[in-house]
Enzyme design. Sequence first.
Site, mmCIF file in Angstrom:
data_model
loop_
_atom_site.group_PDB
_atom_site.id
_atom_site.type_symbol
_atom_site.label_atom_id
_atom_site.label_comp_id
_atom_site.label_asym_id
_atom_site.label_seq_id
_atom_site.Cartn_x
_atom_site.Cartn_y
_atom_site.Cartn_z
ATOM 1 N N ARG A 19 8.158 -1.214 0.815
ATOM 2 C CA ARG A 19 9.147 -1.442 -0.243
ATOM 3 C C ARG A 19 10.483 -0.809 0.100
ATOM 4 N NH1 ARG A 19 7.642 2.932 -4.928
ATOM 5 N NH2 ARG A 19 6.973 4.590 -3.548
ATOM 6 N N LYS A 77 -9.860 0.001 1.054
ATOM 7 C CA LYS A 77 -10.789 -0.065 -0.070
ATOM 8 C C LYS A 77 -10.088 0.437 -1.341
ATOM 9 C CE LYS A 77 -10.836 4.344 -0.211
ATOM 10 N NZ LYS A 77 -10.272 5.020 -1.404
ATOM 11 N N ASP A 157 -10.999 5.351 -6.356
ATOM 12 C CA ASP A 157 -10.582 6.107 -5.181
ATOM 13 C C ASP A 157 -11.741 6.818 -4.509
ATOM 14 O OD1 ASP A 157 -8.287 7.126 -3.537
ATOM 15 O OD2 ASP A 157 -9.121 9.041 -4.188
ATOM 16 N N THR A 235 -15.876 11.360 5.403
ATOM 17 C CA THR A 235 -14.606 11.617 6.091
ATOM 18 C C THR A 235 -14.758 12.604 7.248
ATOM 19 O OG1 THR A 235 -14.091 13.348 4.470
ATOM 20 C CG2 THR A 235 -13.207 11.128 4.044
#
Length: 313
Positions: A19, A77, A157, A235
């Site tokens: 953006r 995701k 999330d 992670t």
Amino acid sequence: MLPAMADCPQTSLVAVAGRSPERARRFADRFGCDAATMEGLLERADIDAVYISLPPSLHGEWAARALHAGKHVLVEKPIATTAAEARTVVELAADRDLVLRENFMFLHHPQHEAVAAMIAQGRLGELRAFRGAFCFPPLPEQDIRYVPELGGGALLDAGVYPLRAAAMLLGPGLRVAGATARVRRSDGLDLSGQALLVSPSGVLASVEFGFEHTYGSSYSLWGAGARVTVDRAFTPPAGYRPEVVLEEQDHVEKFTLPAADQLDRSLTGFAQAVAAGGAAASPGETRWRQDAVAMMELVDAVRTQAVRVTVDG
């Protein structure tokens, strides 16, 4: 992802877009590629595939735009914010024979293959229960995950990780039996939650998620004969050597596995599917699309069934 793309032998980083033209230019200069507008990037003939890292509320829209432009898509995701939106995007990819993958990087780490092998070998006995959790401390106040309009909230999330892990190990057909959520008083944004599920074979599953905890990223599978636990399940850093722990009645085994870069493996797998000639040439792509829709069906069910507890936050 940009460093990974720049280092991956199977990908060439052509352009970045965002953006802010200034920020796009800074990234482009750093990684030696072009800067573009988001619309302009999709119009380029020298781009085969795009990676979409926008906030969740924009995943479905921009994945669809990219697919309409004839690009293969790797989207962060979750693939969308509702199952209906996910189905729309998946059907579009199937109609155009384009690769569409949801970037759950943890799925590509071989530690989960080691767990699946234990299950297949009968090391756990008949499965009874799964428990998974992905939680971490509060985020900076301006973080987009606190903005409902951008698809914020702990379920989209963090909650999708243990939900996806349960589906990975227990198979399709999971049903939500109940859920709870701690929601922010000011706007109803979910800060944390839990869900109970059951598999078609009767395995019970529980998942916990949120961003108002100390860090935790793990799952365990409990069988009639043994339990296996994986820490840092979602992670693990590229250099981390995972330790899978198998506990029996009077015996404990710890398996230290080789390090693996799940980010690189995710990107490489996607690039290989694209290079193979598209979704039709890669039979596994149908499963990726089905799993993405099934995941959002679980998310919708958790939302619908959740008992909400209002908290200050």
